[in-house]
Write a protein that holds these residues in place. Sequence first.
Motif, PDB file in Angstrom:
ATOM      1  N   SER A 107       0.824  -1.204   0.000  1.00  0.00           N
ATOM      2  CA  SER A 107       0.000   0.000   0.000  1.00  0.00           C
ATOM      3  C   SER A 107       0.858   1.254   0.000  1.00  0.00           C
ATOM      4  CB  SER A 107      -0.923   0.000   1.224  1.00  0.00           C
ATOM      5  OG  SER A 107      -1.826  -1.079   1.181  1.00  0.00           O
ATOM      6  N   ALA A 138      -5.352  -2.640  -3.305  1.00  0.00           N
ATOM      7  CA  ALA A 138      -4.196  -2.696  -2.400  1.00  0.00           C
ATOM      8  C   ALA A 138      -3.831  -1.332  -1.837  1.00  0.00           C
ATOM      9  CB  ALA A 138      -2.992  -3.311  -3.120  1.00  0.00           C
ATOM     10  N   THR A 139      -3.818  -0.307  -2.676  1.00  0.00           N
ATOM     11  CA  THR A 139      -3.385   1.008  -2.206  1.00  0.00           C
ATOM     12  C   THR A 139      -4.376   1.634  -1.237  1.00  0.00           C
ATOM     13  OG1 THR A 139      -4.373   2.032  -4.170  1.00  0.00           O
ATOM     14  CG2 THR A 139      -2.025   1.456  -4.277  1.00  0.00           C
ATOM     15  N   GLU A 140      -5.592   1.060  -1.170  1.00  0.00           N
ATOM     16  CA  GLU A 140      -6.609   1.594  -0.264  1.00  0.00           C
ATOM     17  C   GLU A 140      -6.720   0.784   1.025  1.00  0.00           C
ATOM     18  OE1 GLU A 140     -10.107   1.217  -2.590  1.00  0.00           O
ATOM     19  OE2 GLU A 140      -9.268   2.237  -4.330  1.00  0.00           O
ATOM     20  N   SER A 141      -5.966  -0.321   1.118  1.00  0.00           N
ATOM     21  CA  SER A 141      -6.189  -1.258   2.214  1.00  0.00           C
ATOM     22  C   SER A 141      -5.560  -0.817   3.527  1.00  0.00           C
ATOM     23  CB  SER A 141      -5.633  -2.646   1.831  1.00  0.00           C
ATOM     24  OG  SER A 141      -6.342  -3.157   0.723  1.00  0.00           O
ATOM     25  N   ARG A 169      -3.727   2.497   5.581  1.00  0.00           N
ATOM     26  CA  ARG A 169      -3.434   3.924   5.587  1.00  0.00           C
ATOM     27  C   ARG A 169      -2.139   4.181   6.361  1.00  0.00           C
ATOM     28  NH1 ARG A 169      -7.306   5.329   8.280  1.00  0.00           N
ATOM     29  NH2 ARG A 169      -6.336   5.912  10.270  1.00  0.00           N
TER      30      ARG A 169
END
Length: 534
Positions: free
Chosen positions: A95, A524-527, A529
């Motif tokens: 991420s 994936a990039t939103e999973s 923070r």
Amino acid sequence: MGTTVRQAESEGGRRLAVFGPCGATDSELERLARRTDLREFDAAATAWAGSYALALDDGTGSFFLWPDPAGSCPLYVAEIDGVSVWASSSLALASLLGSRPDTAWLAAHLVHPTAWTPGRSAWTGVEQVPPGHRWTAPRDGAPFSVPYWRPSSSVWPEAVDRLRLDLSNSVLIRVSGREASSDLSGGLDSSTLAAYAAQCGPVVGVTFHPKGRESGGDVDHARAVARAFPSIRHRFMALGREHLPFTDLDPLVLTDEPAPSSVTIAQLFHQFALLTEEGASVHLTGDGGDSLFMPPPVHLADLARSGRFVRLAHDAQAWGRLYRSSPWPAMAAAWNAPDRLGGASIPKPWLNRQATTLAESVISTDTAPDGLGYADRHLLSEARYVGRTAATEDQLAATYGIEMHNPFTDARVLEAVLSVSAAARWSARRYKPLLTDAVAGLLPSEVLRRGSKGLFAVEHHHGLRANQASVLELADGRLADLGLVCPAVLRSILRRAVLGVDVPWGLLEPLLGTELWLRASDTATESVRWEGRQ
């Protein structure tokens, strides 16, 4: 990422973090944080019960990681703008980097799931630190890894005592003072964990059964365990059409890598819902027990290499009788192809040549300590695969606020098993002899005398038949686009399974689960923070 973390600090800015369940007391961790000899940390990485990893900031600019030898508390590293970043989750680093799935790793995962792929993980640019290795990021210089662990040896009675104590402690540190639950399938593995948990306090024991069949086989054995331990609150979960494999596959939760339960997610999530209703916060599962205590006859290769020909002939004949086959192929494999004894050569006609070639280019022999025989290396590889993928199951459980634990993947439990010779662990006449001896007197005699546990292949046929269209659609998906799968061959095999033809579900499930994971990987990039801190 929901991992249990404990910390200790010392003078000079030294900081120690422990990830995962660990039997150390706070004072023991505080004493460890004051140590300066790295060999003491090497020893501490397996000194206590549990499944944990260590991370140390020495206060002078160097950093160290100790992932556990069994691979059940994996650690990952990546490089961002020349700086090393580490995490207990490869998805977290993916991420941060904006990574995509690693095609070469996927090929290796499909061709030889338990093999080691050095410098890689399921995500590009993210590397798993080798289990049992100390990773060092020095103040000056490039990061590097060195092995810190190798199994010790003991005689059978000592190994039995070690296993009994380590399993009991592994359960104790997880369930003590908490609302706990455990699988209670009626098999030896889950019954052992449920019994140890019951000795610590109340525990919910969960038994699955087909709707309309509430007695016989596994269910009767589960009831016998529950009767023997009044602190077990026995709950039955009747499996119907809504729980079939391949049902409700769309809302798959993205995990570090493809989770073993991907195609049986409907049953798993219904189980989590039941546990939530029961108030459970921690759940025990017996996954990993078969790998430890019911090995294939890879030890035949060790017997051949050591010249123990009489024992080799005896065990090969016993294996032949067990599976009603000739002993000669096993004896030939012991000399010429030990991997075949572990099942590595089972054909996978749905994979194309590109997948095989790509996998061979990234697979390493293993990360086992020097001097281990074929059987021990095979067991270690299998155990590390189960341990690593068990972490993905815990990520699924976390969506329901539940911690899932697999005590059979703990490092000390693995060490106890590896401490005796592979030839002693294997038996064609006794079911899981090492575990059976360790829990003698704990479980009802009818459970100890079991020779096997029920299989559920018929449920997969029913599930595939009920969800045929959506499963066939998986055959022509992301894996096919990557050139790893032959869609026509896979569809043909799935159609045969719909008709009731026996197929290798143990190989097809990971394939279909990987396709589902790939489809979820777009998020994936939103999973996870990440937050910048000053």
